[in-house]
Design a protein around this motif. Structure first.
Motif, PDB file in Angstrom:
ATOM      1  N   VAL A   1      -3.245  -2.089  -8.799  1.00  0.00           N
ATOM      2  CA  VAL A   1      -2.764  -3.334  -8.203  1.00  0.00           C
ATOM      3  C   VAL A   1      -3.004  -3.313  -6.698  1.00  0.00           C
ATOM      4  N   PHE A   2      -2.591  -2.224  -6.037  1.00  0.00           N
ATOM      5  CA  PHE A   2      -2.712  -2.148  -4.583  1.00  0.00           C
ATOM      6  C   PHE A   2      -4.179  -2.212  -4.143  1.00  0.00           C
ATOM      7  N   GLN A   3      -5.049  -1.535  -4.883  1.00  0.00           N
ATOM      8  CA  GLN A   3      -6.469  -1.552  -4.516  1.00  0.00           C
ATOM      9  C   GLN A   3      -7.097  -2.913  -4.767  1.00  0.00           C
ATOM     10  N   ALA A   4      -6.703  -3.582  -5.844  1.00  0.00           N
ATOM     11  CA  ALA A   4      -7.233  -4.925  -6.104  1.00  0.00           C
ATOM     12  C   ALA A   4      -6.856  -5.875  -4.985  1.00  0.00           C
TER      13      ALA A   4
ATOM     14  N   GLY B   1       6.711   8.040  -1.142  1.00  0.00           N
ATOM     15  CA  GLY B   1       6.559   9.325  -0.466  1.00  0.00           C
ATOM     16  C   GLY B   1       6.658  10.502  -1.407  1.00  0.00           C
ATOM     17  N   ARG B   2       7.018  10.263  -2.682  1.00  0.00           N
ATOM     18  CA  ARG B   2       7.042  11.323  -3.682  1.00  0.00           C
ATOM     19  C   ARG B   2       5.634  11.893  -3.897  1.00  0.00           C
ATOM     20  N   LEU B   3       5.584  13.142  -4.363  1.00  0.00           N
ATOM     21  CA  LEU B   3       4.351  13.920  -4.290  1.00  0.00           C
ATOM     22  C   LEU B   3       3.161  13.240  -4.963  1.00  0.00           C
ATOM     23  N   ALA B   4       3.280  12.887  -6.231  1.00  0.00           N
ATOM     24  CA  ALA B   4       2.131  12.320  -6.934  1.00  0.00           C
ATOM     25  C   ALA B   4       1.734  10.967  -6.350  1.00  0.00           C
ATOM     26  N   ARG B   5       2.730  10.176  -5.947  1.00  0.00           N
ATOM     27  CA  ARG B   5       2.434   8.854  -5.391  1.00  0.00           C
ATOM     28  C   ARG B   5       1.847   8.976  -3.992  1.00  0.00           C
ATOM     29  N   ALA B   6       2.345   9.927  -3.208  1.00  0.00           N
ATOM     30  CA  ALA B   6       1.763  10.157  -1.882  1.00  0.00           C
ATOM     31  C   ALA B   6       0.324  10.639  -2.007  1.00  0.00           C
ATOM     32  N   ASP B   7       0.064  11.483  -2.993  1.00  0.00           N
ATOM     33  CA  ASP B   7      -1.300  11.943  -3.228  1.00  0.00           C
ATOM     34  C   ASP B   7      -2.206  10.772  -3.604  1.00  0.00           C
ATOM     35  N   ALA B   8      -1.697   9.862  -4.428  1.00  0.00           N
ATOM     36  CA  ALA B   8      -2.470   8.670  -4.785  1.00  0.00           C
ATOM     37  C   ALA B   8      -2.706   7.789  -3.563  1.00  0.00           C
ATOM     38  N   MET B   9      -1.708   7.710  -2.663  1.00  0.00           N
ATOM     39  CA  MET B   9      -1.870   6.940  -1.441  1.00  0.00           C
ATOM     40  C   MET B   9      -2.982   7.517  -0.573  1.00  0.00           C
ATOM     41  N   VAL B  10      -3.052   8.853  -0.510  1.00  0.00           N
ATOM     42  CA  VAL B  10      -4.131   9.494   0.247  1.00  0.00           C
ATOM     43  C   VAL B  10      -5.483   9.048  -0.282  1.00  0.00           C
ATOM     44  N   HIS B  11      -5.619   9.032  -1.595  1.00  0.00           N
ATOM     45  CA  HIS B  11      -6.894   8.606  -2.184  1.00  0.00           C
ATOM     46  C   HIS B  11      -7.171   7.130  -1.900  1.00  0.00           C
ATOM     47  N   LEU B  12      -6.130   6.307  -1.862  1.00  0.00           N
ATOM     48  CA  LEU B  12      -6.315   4.895  -1.530  1.00  0.00           C
ATOM     49  C   LEU B  12      -6.788   4.747  -0.083  1.00  0.00           C
ATOM     50  N   ILE B  13      -6.198   5.483   0.834  1.00  0.00           N
ATOM     51  CA  ILE B  13      -6.643   5.422   2.231  1.00  0.00           C
ATOM     52  C   ILE B  13      -8.087   5.899   2.346  1.00  0.00           C
ATOM     53  N   GLU B  14      -8.413   6.963   1.628  1.00  0.00           N
ATOM     54  CA  GLU B  14      -9.800   7.448   1.643  1.00  0.00           C
ATOM     55  C   GLU B  14     -10.760   6.363   1.150  1.00  0.00           C
ATOM     56  N   TYR B  15     -10.348   5.652   0.127  1.00  0.00           N
ATOM     57  CA  TYR B  15     -11.167   4.555  -0.398  1.00  0.00           C
ATOM     58  C   TYR B  15     -11.375   3.479   0.668  1.00  0.00           C
ATOM     59  N   MET B  16     -10.298   3.128   1.368  1.00  0.00           N
ATOM     60  CA  MET B  16     -10.398   2.119   2.423  1.00  0.00           C
ATOM     61  C   MET B  16     -11.314   2.588   3.554  1.00  0.00           C
ATOM     62  N   VAL B  17     -11.142   3.837   3.960  1.00  0.00           N
ATOM     63  CA  VAL B  17     -11.973   4.387   5.043  1.00  0.00           C
ATOM     64  C   VAL B  17     -13.436   4.404   4.633  1.00  0.00           C
TER      65      VAL B  17
END
Length: 305
Positions: A216-219, A241-257
């Motif tokens: 959803v967030f990426q769309a 900020g929980r571990l798995a969700r924060a890790d997914a956020m990192v991948h989302l930021i990487e995608y944006m970058v």
């Protein structure tokens, strides 16, 4: 030729395609003390989940944002600022913006004007005490902006609000007191709708892998990028900020970058950019007059259940 779905996208700095802010609301135990005041002390599990924010999630977010060299915005109630100053000071030291988010997460539209003013000013005192400077931005707890809020914010020198959902790009709120930049978001970018499962507050979202939420967030990001829009998350450290969700956020930021053309900025800088565009005539935002309604709408009939 591609079809543009935003009729008046603002020119973003450095030719960026869209503006992005991973904004967070660090509420800690305000909700617990507001809605379960007399029994809060016995609700240790829920309290521990909220206390995860200042002790674990905020340091983790600071680390993530430092890795990507981005500065973002965290809205914090005044009670939380005074109760967990170490987390607030760490955010400020790392260069992030702290926004106003009420005192104990009271909903402004359930308060009288005088009570709302009292809550607003008590939280400002917390900014003076801990942050060392007044906020320029405000997000109403639970999005519950009242008909008085905009005028009260303008009287106190705020520059923007981030509580409404009226557009895909920034716009202006005009009141008899003056104007504010509105930096809108949407429920689609609120992590509460995706993740939160708290019995005390009647929230029972199904527990799923973070990748489902990230779809959803990426769309939403892809659409903002394609059409020149704005991507503003409304996330919570004890949730995203929980571990798995924060890790997914990192991948989302990487995608944006990796996609490029993204302006990561605190919301105060986004609002300042809008003010500059408007002042120089480089762009003209849409304007909404507030409050939207001054009197109740007459009913033709009385409905029965």
């Amino acid at each position: 030729m591609s079809l543009s779905l935003i009729s008046n996208p603002p020119p973003w700095p450095h030719g960026a395609r869209c503006a992005v802010c991973f904004s967070f609301d660090m509420d800690v135990e305000t909700l617990l003390h507001l809605y379960h005041r007399d029994t809060a002390r016995s609700r240790l599990v829920t309290s521990s989940a909220f206390r995860y924010e200042p002790s674990v999630a905020i340091p983790r977010l600071i680390k993530i944002w430092k890795h990507f060299n981005i500065r973002q915005t965290v809205f914090i109630p005044g009670w939380a600022i005074e109760t967990y100053p170490h987390a607030v000071e760490a955010l400020v030291e790392a260069g992030h913006e702290i926004g106003h988010h009420g005192w104990l997460h009271e909903r402004p539209n359930l308060l009288s004007r005088d009570a709302e003013e009292r809550v607003l000013d008590r939280a400002l005192a917390a900014f003076d005490k801990v942050v060392g400077r007044r906020p320029v931005g405000y997000r109403a707890p639970a999005y519950a902006l009242s008909e008085h809020t905009v005028g009260l914010l303008i009287e106190r020198g705020f520059g923007y609000d981030a509580s409404l959902m009226g557009d895909d790009v920034p716009y202006m709120l005009e009141s008899p007191r003056g104007s504010l930049v509105e930096i809108p978001s949407d429920f689609a970018l609120d992590d509460w709708m995706q993740y939160v499962n708290l019995e005390e507050f009647g929230c029972r979202m199904p527990i799923r892998a973070p990748q489902r939420a990230m779809e959803v967030f990426q769309a939403e990001f892809d659409a903002a990028w394609a059409h020149g829009g704005l991507w503003i998350s409304v996330w919570h450290p004890f949730v995203s900020g929980r571990l798995a969700r924060a890790d997914a956020m990192v991948h989302l930021i990487e995608y944006m970058v990796d996609k490029g053309g993204v302006w990561f900025a605190p919301m105060g800088e986004i609002a300042a950019h809008v003010r500059h565009l408007t002042a120089t005539g480089a762009w003209t935002p849409r304007v909404d007059q507030v409050p939207f309604w001054n009197e109740p709408v007459d009913h033709l009939v009385t409905m029965t259940r």
